[in-house]
Design a protein around this motif. Structure first.
Motif, mmCIF file in Angstrom:
data_model
loop_
_atom_site.group_PDB
_atom_site.id
_atom_site.type_symbol
_atom_site.label_atom_id
_atom_site.label_comp_id
_atom_site.label_asym_id
_atom_site.label_seq_id
_atom_site.Cartn_x
_atom_site.Cartn_y
_atom_site.Cartn_z
ATOM 1 N N LEU A 168 -3.061 -3.390 -5.566
ATOM 2 C CA LEU A 168 -3.489 -2.326 -4.714
ATOM 3 C C LEU A 168 -3.773 -0.884 -5.110
ATOM 4 C CD1 LEU A 168 -0.801 -3.410 -2.031
ATOM 5 C CD2 LEU A 168 -3.235 -3.245 -1.441
ATOM 6 N N ILE A 186 -6.999 0.996 -4.424
ATOM 7 C CA ILE A 186 -6.949 2.738 -4.012
ATOM 8 C C ILE A 186 -7.855 3.406 -4.778
ATOM 9 C CG2 ILE A 186 -5.818 4.576 -3.860
ATOM 10 C CD1 ILE A 186 -3.200 2.812 -3.032
ATOM 11 N N LYS A 211 0.641 -1.113 0.034
ATOM 12 C CA LYS A 211 0.139 0.154 0.014
ATOM 13 C C LYS A 211 0.988 1.218 -0.124
ATOM 14 C CE LYS A 211 -4.246 -1.732 2.432
ATOM 15 N NZ LYS A 211 -4.981 -1.489 3.327
#
Length: 179
Positions: free
Chosen positions: A57, A61, A20
């Motif tokens: 990721l 997001i 992340k």
């Protein structure tokens, strides 16, 4: 108490948090147009073959951002429009405030060390913070200028901003030593 099982192909929690962070670094570099930082982070991902994790990721997001910004039907239309407008070359592109080392950049510029300047820029994905640090440095230096110099600099910047290229003689302010 909730019990979770880690699947064979699933990332451990620590790896998810690290990915992340890397995804956010990549997104900030892209958002702020720092090609050096974007390329450097991308090269590291390719070396580590972590593209799949970070890509997952990045999608997560983006999905979260769309979910929070738009109603479901509107979000789908926005994503479809983005997909239609996607450039054929997406390699072109900034992270955290603590990595923006304006002092190191200032020292590298003062020393004429081009490689160090490039390294600072490349390691600072979010150049907004770096520019903020440079602005603070300039503000700290302004009182050290001889009297009248700041006004001359401002006048030159105004001329450049106005698009005038011809040199216009300026009225010089007397310095303390000239009085």
């Amino acid at each position: 108490m909730v019990v979770t099982e880690e699947l064979a192909d699933e990332l451990p929690v620590e790896a998810v948090e690290a990915a992340k962070s890397r995804a956010a670094t990549l997104l900030l570099a892209f958002r702020h147009g720092n090609q050096l930082a974007f390329d450097q982070e991308l090269d590291l991902l390719f070396e580590e073959q972590a593209e799949r994790e970070v890509s997952t990721l990045l999608v997560w997001i983006a999905a979260e951002a769309v979910r929070k910004a738009y109603a479901p039907a509107v979000g789908d239309r926005v994503l479809r429009a983005l997909a239609r407008r996607a450039p054929s070359d997406t390699a072109a592109v900034m992270v955290d405030e603590n990595t923006a080392d304006a002092a190191r950049l200032l020292e590298a510029v003062g020393a004429g060390d081009v490689a160090a300047v490039r390294a600072v820029v490349a390691s600072t994905a979010d150049t907004t913070y770096l520019l903020g640090g440079l602005l603070q440095a300039v503000a700290m230096m302004l009182p050290l200028l001889p009297e009248g110099e700041a006004e001359e600099i401002a006048a030159e910047l105004r001329r450049r901003h106005a698009g005038r290229t011809a040199h216009v003689p300026e009225a010089r302010h007397p310095r303390p030593s000239d009085r």
